[in-house]
Write a protein that holds these residues in place. Structure first.
Motif, PDB file in Angstrom:
ATOM      1  N   ILE A  76       3.944  -0.317  -2.433  1.00  0.00           N
ATOM      2  CA  ILE A  76       3.510  -1.229  -1.936  1.00  0.00           C
ATOM      3  C   ILE A  76       2.614  -1.024  -1.191  1.00  0.00           C
ATOM      4  CG2 ILE A  76       3.663  -1.790   1.071  1.00  0.00           C
ATOM      5  CD1 ILE A  76       6.576  -0.876   0.203  1.00  0.00           C
ATOM      6  N   GLN A  77       2.011  -2.740  -1.084  1.00  0.00           N
ATOM      7  CA  GLN A  77       1.025  -3.070  -0.344  1.00  0.00           C
ATOM      8  C   GLN A  77       0.640  -3.032   0.813  1.00  0.00           C
ATOM      9  OE1 GLN A  77      -1.061  -6.353  -2.727  1.00  0.00           O
ATOM     10  NE2 GLN A  77      -2.834  -7.110  -1.626  1.00  0.00           N
ATOM     11  N   MET A  78      -0.666  -2.977   1.350  1.00  0.00           N
ATOM     12  CA  MET A  78      -0.993  -2.524   2.980  1.00  0.00           C
ATOM     13  C   MET A  78      -2.267  -3.816   2.891  1.00  0.00           C
ATOM     14  SD  MET A  78      -2.779   0.227   5.242  1.00  0.00           S
ATOM     15  CE  MET A  78      -1.036   0.842   4.813  1.00  0.00           C
ATOM     16  N   SER A  79      -2.112  -4.701   3.932  1.00  0.00           N
ATOM     17  CA  SER A  79      -3.496  -5.322   4.747  1.00  0.00           C
ATOM     18  C   SER A  79      -3.528  -6.160   5.395  1.00  0.00           C
ATOM     19  CB  SER A  79      -3.041  -6.831   3.017  1.00  0.00           C
ATOM     20  OG  SER A  79      -1.967  -8.140   3.652  1.00  0.00           O
ATOM     21  N   ARG A  80      -4.225  -7.043   5.818  1.00  0.00           N
ATOM     22  CA  ARG A  80      -4.641  -7.025   7.122  1.00  0.00           C
ATOM     23  C   ARG A  80      -4.318  -6.364   8.481  1.00  0.00           C
ATOM     24  NH1 ARG A  80      -4.621 -11.305   3.842  1.00  0.00           N
ATOM     25  NH2 ARG A  80      -3.907 -13.473   4.487  1.00  0.00           N
ATOM     26  N   VAL A  81      -5.393  -5.170   7.829  1.00  0.00           N
ATOM     27  CA  VAL A  81      -5.574  -3.938   9.155  1.00  0.00           C
ATOM     28  C   VAL A  81      -6.835  -4.051   9.812  1.00  0.00           C
ATOM     29  CG1 VAL A  81      -6.308  -1.495   8.725  1.00  0.00           C
ATOM     30  CG2 VAL A  81      -4.450  -2.491   6.500  1.00  0.00           C
ATOM     31  N   LEU A  82      -6.058  -4.033  10.781  1.00  0.00           N
ATOM     32  CA  LEU A  82      -7.261  -4.671  12.204  1.00  0.00           C
ATOM     33  C   LEU A  82      -6.967  -3.779  13.480  1.00  0.00           C
ATOM     34  CD1 LEU A  82      -6.268  -6.493  14.738  1.00  0.00           C
ATOM     35  CD2 LEU A  82      -5.715  -7.473  12.960  1.00  0.00           C
ATOM     36  N   ALA A  92      -3.598  -3.101  17.603  1.00  0.00           N
ATOM     37  CA  ALA A  92      -3.692  -2.976  15.947  1.00  0.00           C
ATOM     38  C   ALA A  92      -3.259  -3.146  15.470  1.00  0.00           C
ATOM     39  CB  ALA A  92      -4.438  -1.165  16.520  1.00  0.00           C
ATOM     40  N   TYR A  93      -3.345  -3.933  14.182  1.00  0.00           N
ATOM     41  CA  TYR A  93      -2.048  -4.708  13.428  1.00  0.00           C
ATOM     42  C   TYR A  93      -2.130  -3.418  11.629  1.00  0.00           C
ATOM     43  CZ  TYR A  93       0.369  -8.109  10.441  1.00  0.00           C
ATOM     44  OH  TYR A  93       1.150  -8.254   9.789  1.00  0.00           O
ATOM     45  N   LEU A  94      -1.197  -3.692  11.519  1.00  0.00           N
ATOM     46  CA  LEU A  94      -1.246  -4.187   9.804  1.00  0.00           C
ATOM     47  C   LEU A  94       0.092  -4.424   9.088  1.00  0.00           C
ATOM     48  CD1 LEU A  94       0.539  -1.010   8.280  1.00  0.00           C
ATOM     49  CD2 LEU A  94      -1.415  -0.131   8.683  1.00  0.00           C
ATOM     50  N   ARG A  95      -0.245  -5.066   7.819  1.00  0.00           N
ATOM     51  CA  ARG A  95       1.245  -5.428   7.485  1.00  0.00           C
ATOM     52  C   ARG A  95       1.406  -3.953   5.874  1.00  0.00           C
ATOM     53  NH1 ARG A  95       0.842 -11.538   5.171  1.00  0.00           N
ATOM     54  NH2 ARG A  95      -1.070 -10.684   3.857  1.00  0.00           N
ATOM     55  N   ALA A  96       2.927  -4.622   5.919  1.00  0.00           N
ATOM     56  CA  ALA A  96       2.531  -4.102   3.950  1.00  0.00           C
ATOM     57  C   ALA A  96       4.011  -4.752   3.410  1.00  0.00           C
ATOM     58  CB  ALA A  96       3.734  -2.247   4.631  1.00  0.00           C
ATOM     59  N   PHE A  97       4.345  -4.933   2.147  1.00  0.00           N
ATOM     60  CA  PHE A  97       5.145  -5.374   1.380  1.00  0.00           C
ATOM     61  C   PHE A  97       5.030  -5.237   0.213  1.00  0.00           C
ATOM     62  CE2 PHE A  97       0.786  -7.695   2.027  1.00  0.00           C
ATOM     63  CZ  PHE A  97       0.471  -8.022   0.164  1.00  0.00           C
ATOM     64  N   LEU A  98       6.002  -5.533  -0.776  1.00  0.00           N
ATOM     65  CA  LEU A  98       6.131  -4.687  -2.247  1.00  0.00           C
ATOM     66  C   LEU A  98       4.935  -5.388  -2.951  1.00  0.00           C
ATOM     67  CD1 LEU A  98      10.125  -5.138  -2.661  1.00  0.00           C
ATOM     68  CD2 LEU A  98       8.193  -2.757  -2.656  1.00  0.00           C
TER      69      LEU A  98
END
Length: 149
Positions: free
Chosen positions: A72-78, A58-64
């Motif tokens: 913080i924006q979260m994306s690519r949640v899987l 499982a994975y997610l990424r976060a960036f300003l």
């Protein structure tokens, strides 16, 4: 299974490979979408994932979020495998890791319509009407972080 949370520069080449492999498996192959998954945002992202036996489960990424200090924006949640609760665990633990490491005022994401309830369970609220991204209906959602702690 262990949770790993690292900035891009801290990822090993093996971790990065497994992350990209999982993203391709879910977003390109499984969802039959042809799109540019690799983007410049990976370099500035905080990558949070569960791995077991050197495989990303499982994975997610976060960036300003651009133009929004404190967000913080979260994306690519899987999740690679569904139905075992790991997605909810990743979301809960991922939020905690983001708050601890990045100290945001809020977390923003663009949820596919079918996943809105998943994010609402962790306190996200819809803040937009439906819009389309890569041919799929999405809704913007925000989680306000309690700054009183």
């Amino acid at each position: 299974m262990r949770l790993i949370a690292k900035d891009f520069s801290q990822l090993s080449k093996e971790e990065l490979y497994e992350i990209l492999k999982a993203r391709q498996e879910v977003f390109v192959v499984e969802q039959a979408r042809a799109y540019q998954d690799l983007d410049e945002l990976d370099y500035e992202s905080f990558h949070v994932f569960y791995e077991e036996d050197d495989r990303v489960l499982a994975y997610l990424r976060a960036f300003l979020k651009e133009g929004e200090p404190g967000t913080i924006q979260m994306s690519r949640v899987l999740t690679v495998e569904r139905g075992n609760g790991i997605g909810g665990k990743l979301l809960k633990d991922g939020i905690a890791a983001i708050v601890e490491e990045k100290d945001p005022e809020r977390i923003y994401l663009e949820a596919k319509n079918f996943a809105v309830g998943f994010y609402e369970r962790e306190g996200f609220q819809a803040v937009s009407d439906e819009f389309e991204v890569d041919g799929q209906a999405h809704v913007a959602m925000v989680l306000e972080i309690n700054q009183d702690n």
